[in-house]
Design an enzyme around this catalytic site. Structure first.
Site, PDB file in Angstrom:
ATOM      1  N   LYS A  12       0.846  -1.198   0.000  1.00 46.79           N
ATOM      2  CA  LYS A  12       0.000   0.000   0.000  1.00 46.79           C
ATOM      3  C   LYS A  12       0.884   1.252   0.000  1.00 46.79           C
ATOM      4  O   LYS A  12       1.917   1.295   0.696  1.00 46.79           O
ATOM      5  CB  LYS A  12      -0.882  -0.044   1.243  1.00 46.79           C
ATOM      6  CG  LYS A  12      -1.944   1.047   1.332  1.00 46.79           C
ATOM      7  CD  LYS A  12      -2.828   0.785   2.561  1.00 46.79           C
ATOM      8  CE  LYS A  12      -3.926   1.835   2.696  1.00 46.79           C
ATOM      9  NZ  LYS A  12      -4.746   1.593   3.880  1.00 46.79           N
TER      10      LYS A  12
ATOM     11  N   SER B 268      -9.511   1.765   3.107  1.00 46.69           N
ATOM     12  CA  SER B 268      -8.667   2.522   2.224  1.00 46.69           C
ATOM     13  C   SER B 268      -7.668   1.657   1.453  1.00 46.69           C
ATOM     14  O   SER B 268      -7.001   2.159   0.556  1.00 46.69           O
ATOM     15  CB  SER B 268      -7.921   3.594   3.006  1.00 46.69           C
ATOM     16  OG  SER B 268      -7.143   3.016   4.002  1.00 46.69           O
TER      17      SER B 268
ATOM     18  N   SER C 194      -9.724  -0.569   7.314  1.00 49.77           N
ATOM     19  CA  SER C 194      -9.183  -0.407   5.962  1.00 49.77           C
ATOM     20  C   SER C 194      -8.513  -1.611   5.329  1.00 49.77           C
ATOM     21  O   SER C 194      -8.174  -1.553   4.157  1.00 49.77           O
ATOM     22  CB  SER C 194      -8.200   0.767   5.951  1.00 49.77           C
ATOM     23  OG  SER C 194      -8.920   1.960   6.125  1.00 49.77           O
TER      24      SER C 194
END
Lengths: 95, 475, 473
Positions: free
Chosen positions: C69, C144, C168
């Site tokens: 990420k 996210s 997330s």
């Protein structure tokens, strides 16, 4: 409204984010709606309850006073938007 | 002027003599090239985290104990949020509600009396970087070497009532920090910084007046000047019916005045909250006792001991104990030669003439050399005046006193026969003065001694000369 | 991941070949899962791994392609956090977890898309545009960590790292039909994770199966002295086998099945829970009394911490800066106004407000007290059950820009995931079914602190007896 225009502008300044009028208006609405929701917490009786900051009970994370190699100054300055002679440069603070 | 009380509180920031910064392993060394003692942590890069340096706490506890504070067992670090280019994270890690030390005091001497100045709190925090403003262009240059250097913030109670007390407190605190070896007390380099809060009120009134904060006083003299100026300024305002504004003012050395900071008075909403990146710091009794056991003899205690042990006046002990190094030097001398007052005199005048107290370890005159010199004077081998010259040579070249004396042929003429011969010559060539002396003008003794000293180029033993002349002329 | 490892050793497929093919596949990807692909770096690592395996090295992570990420710092590779303000930022340091993966010979393929600064549940707030859900390109993959989840589900990596502050990792795992773990707070170092909410953030593994997630968790977990909140916990060695869940007490909180939960999600969840029961678990009816206050408490605390964590983005030392401003003040105001997106600004404002003078007690302090009550709720709950089960999220993947004008409704969807962050407990989301639109439904399991073994092995048992995790989009 839960929060008024002056407060929105005050908070925006504290947070150093400039907002135009339409943004102030929008944020006023959105923040008020969210803050209204937050009032839910007032239902909860928290007398004699200690606030939690850390979910683990460990304490005392310490390190010895030993030198670690500092990064070289190129690494420090490589991402600088503006630099001069190994300094970071910013517009002067008016005092 | 005497119809107003003055109330002064002082806030000192002391940079600590740790090897590394408070939250990362970068060096705290002063004066290096810009941005060379930095790392992602003290630059506030994305994703980095602080890790607390244990030595900072050790130093804080040390100071807390030395100033009779209570040491907090559960310490929390807080974030003080504000924006400034020298503050890399946009917040300073400090202590807010649970400072390391509380409720201590420092005793100061003013006007011959002892006064106790309260210390409200001492806490740990990190320093910011340095902003350097360009003279011509509207730019500032930032060096983050100083960012993250550990500080102790020491806040006094508003117990000082005049500027002498304020300066006395600062000097005492500075000496304490240097004694404890936790700060080098260098005001010019910024390792010992002082801000003041000052207000006036009608004499005897209970309520405090509006206070102003004073900054940018980088020497004790400037502190004195700034406070004096501010007191006058405030009195003038109040006497002319105006109000003192709560504001921050900077001392301007060039203008010899305090000036209002013209930036918009921001509501300083720092939004303190406990720093979630740092764990609570628990200090147990064992830790405190370990530090206590390592405390050196503190200035107060040393001064009292010197007075008692060496029978020295306060003036002497104050000078001798201004630094640990100097007091150690003195005591080493006294173990060689048990003549504390003599030694004290020599140190106060000649030694300190050559060197500042902190640098005593660099002096070429060792305790052995100094005490030898004093012994030579006592034995009459050399006159006091000669000794001063010998001292200068010792200090400059590090030569031993005996060597200097023998090389220069400086030995005092103490041999009586030689001396008598010279004295006879002098007395013979001044018959008129001899008559006057015999008729009562005994002050001419000094004249005769002076003549003998001149004739022997200072090598005569003055005491002995004096004795012999009196002997001769009494007959 | 385990499949890949097996391939390397038995079918003589080399990391070099696999990664090369993978990079080609990624080039064709229309999901916008990756922000940056490190072709040179990953090929180099793949070649290294190939050599090591040829030399007989056997470590499981060798040559495994992992997506990271883009809020996790990777040395020399742009780390943008999905934000304009960091779009040109290249860290000169690796996050701890990256150092770990590199030391194990893993191949870091690239950086995946996310909601800006990890603030969001849709991966639509990124400055490079949204990531699409592999199951339905008109829908969100969740957020996210939407990029990581989409990359795993679409086979664009063998495993991925995400971060979880309020759900997330778990929510995107749920929306994409894969497995995602939010570890116990303190078990994985946060050094190098760009902070959103420091007391809530954790990096965690995302992969196609609980076994894969377990291997990836092992690769990154453990004490790091650079993170003061890191815990030196002695984990028992991981076992890649399901456990016999006979007698395992699984609590099902009543509040998890109240209004707001979609009918179809409830249906799949009930079915999943029945499966667990059939496998021998005892279902315990119970509740978490303060669940309904979780969202309010979370959004105050998270945003308060975030408002402070994001203060460093001021254009002074790195990142974008608004040039040619007349004053320093303008530089700050314009840099941040132009550099941050609306969601981030909104949260910074909220957080600043919650900490400001006069409101601190009413908001931040109050929320922190409610947090304590939730922690106590879970302490009691784990007195009567071993695990807690329920839906990961009340809905399945929705349209990309649904609810974009109503931030509060999106926040409310975090109701089931938030408690594990507020309490610092480990939680996992595993696929347990599909809704009528063939969109994946996720089941969440929560365990006591440091009991990832219970989560992972129960999940393995569930996955050994179901096929949901094997269905590809």
């Amino acid at each position: 409204m839960k929060i008024n225009k002056a407060e929105v502008e005050y908070i925006a300044n504290l947070a150093r984010i400039s907002l135009d009028d339409s943004e102030v208006k929008r944020l006023k609405k959105e923040l008020s709606s969210i803050l209204n929701y937050m009032d839910l917490l007032n239902e909860v009786d928290t007398t004699d309850v200690e606030p939690t900051v850390h979910t683990r009970t460990i304490t005392n994370a310490l390190r010895p006073d030993e030198l670690r190699e500092s990064q070289n100054k190129q690494d420090a300055l490589v991402n600088a938007p503006t630099r001069q002679n190994d300094f970071f440069v910013v517009p002067k603070v008016i005092e | 002027m005497t119809i107003f009380d003055v109330v002064i509180g002082l806030e000192v920031h002391a940079q600590l003599l740790t090897e590394t910064k408070i939250f990362c392993g970068c060096s705290t060394r002063f004066g290096d090239n810009p941005n060379t003692n930095t790392c992602p942590v003290c630059l506030g890069m994305p994703g980095v985290l602080p890790v607390l340096n244990k030595k900072v706490i050790d130093f804080g506890i040390k100071l807390g104990l030395a100033t009779h504070c209570s040491i907090n067992d559960k310490n929390i670090f807080a974030r003080k949020n504000y924006f400034y280019p020298d503050l890399p994270k946009g917040y300073q890690i400090t202590q807010h509600n649970e400072p390391l030390c509380r409720n201590g005091f420092l005793d100061i001497q003013t006007d011959g009396k002892t006064k106790r100045i309260g210390i409200t709190r001492i806490h740990m925090e990190e320093d910011a970087g340095k902003n350097i403003h360009d003279e011509k262009k509207p730019l500032s240059y930032i060096d983050f070497n100083r960012s993250g250097v550990p500080l102790l913030e020491i806040v006094s109670e508003p117990d000082m009532t005049n500027t002498d007390e304020a300066v006395a407190y600062l000097k005492e605190l500075r000496q304490m920090l240097v004694y404890l070896e936790i700060c080098d007390g260098n005001m010019e380099e910024g390792s010992f910084r002082c801000d003041a809060n000052i207000s006036i009120k009608p004499k005897g009134a209970k309520q405090y007046g509006i206070r102003t904060e004073l900054k940018n006083m980088n020497s004790f003299r400037n502190v004195q000047k700034a406070l004096d100026f501010e007191i006058s300024r405030q009195i003038e305002l109040v006497e002319s019916g105006k109000e003192v504004r709560q504001e921050t003012r900077l001392w301007d050395t060039a203008k010899n005045a305090t000036l209002s900071m013209r930036i918009k008075e921001e509501s300083h909403d720092y939004r303190y909250f406990p720093d979630p990146d740092l764990l609570p710091l628990i200090i147990d009794k064992r830790w405190i006792e370990d530090i206590r056991a390592c405390l050196p003899e503190l200035p107060e205690a040393k001064r009292s001991r010197f007075i008692k042990q060496y029978q020295l006046p306060a003036y002497d002990t104050d000078l001798l104990t201004q630094s640990r190094e100097l007091s150690d030097y003195f005591e080493r001398c006294t173990t060689i030669l048990d003549k504390p007052k003599e030694i004290s005199n020599w140190i106060m005048t000649d030694v300190l003439k050559v060197l500042k107290a902190e640098n005593i370890n660099q002096i070429k005159v060792t305790p052995q050399m100094l005490t030898r010199l004093i012994t030579l004077i006592e034995e009459g081998a050399i006159s006091r005046n000669m000794a001063r010259e010998v001292f200068d040579e010792m200090a400059e070249y590090g030569k031993l006193p005996d060597d200097i004396i023998n090389a220069g042929g400086l030995s005092q003429i103490s041999d009586q026969d030689d001396l008598r011969r010279t004295i006879d010559q002098i007395l013979e060539s001044h018959p008129k003065e001899v008559d006057s002396y015999k008729q009562g003008k005994t002050q001419l003794l000094g004249f005769f001694v002076g003549q003998v000293m001149k004739a022997t180029k200072g090598k005569a033993n003055p005491k002995l000369t004096n004795t012999i002349i009196r002997e001769i002329l009494e007959i | 991941m385990l499949e890949t490892a097996r391939m390397y050793r038995h079918e003589a497929k080399s990391p070099k070949d696999l990664v090369q093919a993978l990079l080609a596949k990624i080039k064709q990807d229309t999901l916008n899962a990756y922000i940056t692909v490190d072709e040179a770096g990953s090929m180099e690592a793949a070649c290294q791994a190939t050599k090591s395996i040829e030399q007989g090295h056997d470590e499981i992570m060798l040559g495994i392609p992992i997506a990271v990420k883009d809020n996790i710092c990777t040395r020399g590779i742009p780390t943008s956090c999905g934000s304009k303000i960091l779009s040109n930022f290249i860290p000169m340091y690796d996050a701890h977890v990256i150092e770990r993966l590199k030391s194990l010979g893993a191949v870091i393929i690239g950086k995946t898309n996310l909601d800006e600064f990890a603030m969001g549940s849709t991966t639509t707030t990124s400055h490079v545009g949204p990531t699409l859900n592999p199951w339905d390109h008109s829908r969100t993959p969740g957020g996210s960590s939407g990029g990581s989840a989409a990359a795993v589900a679409a086979g664009l990596c063998a495993g991925a790292l995400g971060s979880d502050t309020g759900g997330s990792i778990r929510q995107p795992a749920s929306f994409c039909g894969i497995t995602g773990l939010k570890p116990t707070y303190g078990s994985v170092s946060r050094y190098g994770l760009v902070a959103f909410a420091s007391s809530l953030d954790q990096i965690g593994p995302i992969a196609c199966s609980a076994r894969d997630v377990s291997v990836l968790f092992d690769a990154i977990k453990g004490y790091d002295p650079k993170d003061s909140t890191s815990v030196a916990h002695e984990y028992t060695p991981s076992v890649l086998d399901g456990i016999d869940i006979k007698g395992l007490r699984i609590g099902v909180p009543r509040s998890f099945f109240s209004q707001g939960l979609s009918e179809q999600v409830e249906r799949e969840l009930r079915s999943g829970i029945s499966t667990l029961e059939e496998l021998g678990a005892t279902i315990v009816d119970m509740d978490i009394p303060h669940i309904k206050y979780g969202v309010a408490s979370y959004y105050i605390i998270a945003n308060a911490e975030a408002s402070s964590n994001l203060a460093r983005y001021d254009g002074v030392r790195y990142g974008a800066r608004k040039m040619d401003t007349q004053s320093l003040s303008d530089m700050y105001l314009e840099t941040r106004a132009k550099g941050f997106g609306n969601e981030v600004k909104r949260r910074i404002m909220l957080g600043t407000y919650a900490l400001s003078a006069g409101y601190y007690d009413q908001y931040y302090k109050k929320a922190s007290k409610v947090r304590t009550l939730l922690i106590n709720d879970f302490k009691s709950a784990f007195g009567i059950c071993d695990l807690i089960a329920g839906p990961t999220t009340p809905v399945t993947a929705f349209g990309l820009y649904d609810m974009v004008d109503d931030p509060l409704s999106i926040y409310l969807l975090d109701i089931y995931t938030i408690p594990a962050n507020l309490t610092g407990l480990p939680a996992i989301s595993i696929p347990c079914g599909f809704d009528d639109d063939n969109l994946p439904v996720g089941m969440q399991l929560i365990a006591p602190a440091f009991r990832e073994d219970l989560l992972l092995r129960t999940s393995m048992t569930f996955q050994d007896n179901t096929n949901f995790h094997k269905v590809k989009p």
